[in-house]
Design a protein around this motif. Sequence first.
Motif, PDB file in Angstrom:
ATOM      1  N   ASP A   1      -2.380  -6.408  -8.801  1.00 16.27           N
ATOM      2  CA  ASP A   1      -2.493  -6.988  -7.456  1.00 16.27           C
ATOM      3  C   ASP A   1      -1.884  -6.064  -6.396  1.00 16.27           C
ATOM      4  N   THR A   2      -1.250  -4.990  -6.827  1.00 15.72           N
ATOM      5  CA  THR A   2      -0.655  -4.045  -5.890  1.00 15.72           C
ATOM      6  C   THR A   2      -1.722  -3.439  -4.991  1.00 15.72           C
ATOM      7  N   ALA A   3      -1.535  -3.571  -3.678  1.00 16.03           N
ATOM      8  CA  ALA A   3      -2.525  -3.113  -2.708  1.00 16.03           C
ATOM      9  C   ALA A   3      -1.990  -3.353  -1.305  1.00 16.03           C
ATOM     10  N   VAL A   4      -2.700  -2.802  -0.332  1.00 14.22           N
ATOM     11  CA  VAL A   4      -2.492  -3.195   1.055  1.00 14.22           C
ATOM     12  C   VAL A   4      -3.428  -4.374   1.322  1.00 14.22           C
ATOM     13  N   TYR A   5      -2.867  -5.448   1.839  1.00 13.21           N
ATOM     14  CA  TYR A   5      -3.626  -6.653   2.109  1.00 13.21           C
ATOM     15  C   TYR A   5      -3.906  -6.756   3.606  1.00 13.21           C
TER      16      TYR A   5
END
Length: 122
Positions: free
Chosen positions: A90-94
């Motif tokens: 789920d690691t990401a820029v949201y």
Amino acid sequence: QVQLVESGGGSVQAGGSLRLSCAASGRTFSSYDMAWFRQAPGKERELVAAIRWNGAHTYYGDSVKGRFTISRDNAKNTLYLEMNSLKPEDTAVYYCAASAVYTYDQQMYPYWGQGTQVTVSS
């Protein structure tokens, strides 16, 4: 037009939770359909969840179904993304985004926030 500002990102261990917020200003927030997208390093931006202007319909990507919840408070001009059982993937820029039409196509979203980083460690 509408201006969008995300907040609530951060670092969390796998299995943890975070709540993202997207504050809107400008034109009436309640007239827009909204969505959360995310982009991980080296990957294309993907739709995480979408919600109609009145909250009557929601959509979730397969990878987050059952773990994430999108919601909105039109009185507070704010969009939310509750993220539970977080995984390293789920690691990401949201990013939050606004559109005059309810769509899953990111090309149809003309208004975007600056993004907030979510990092999930194993």
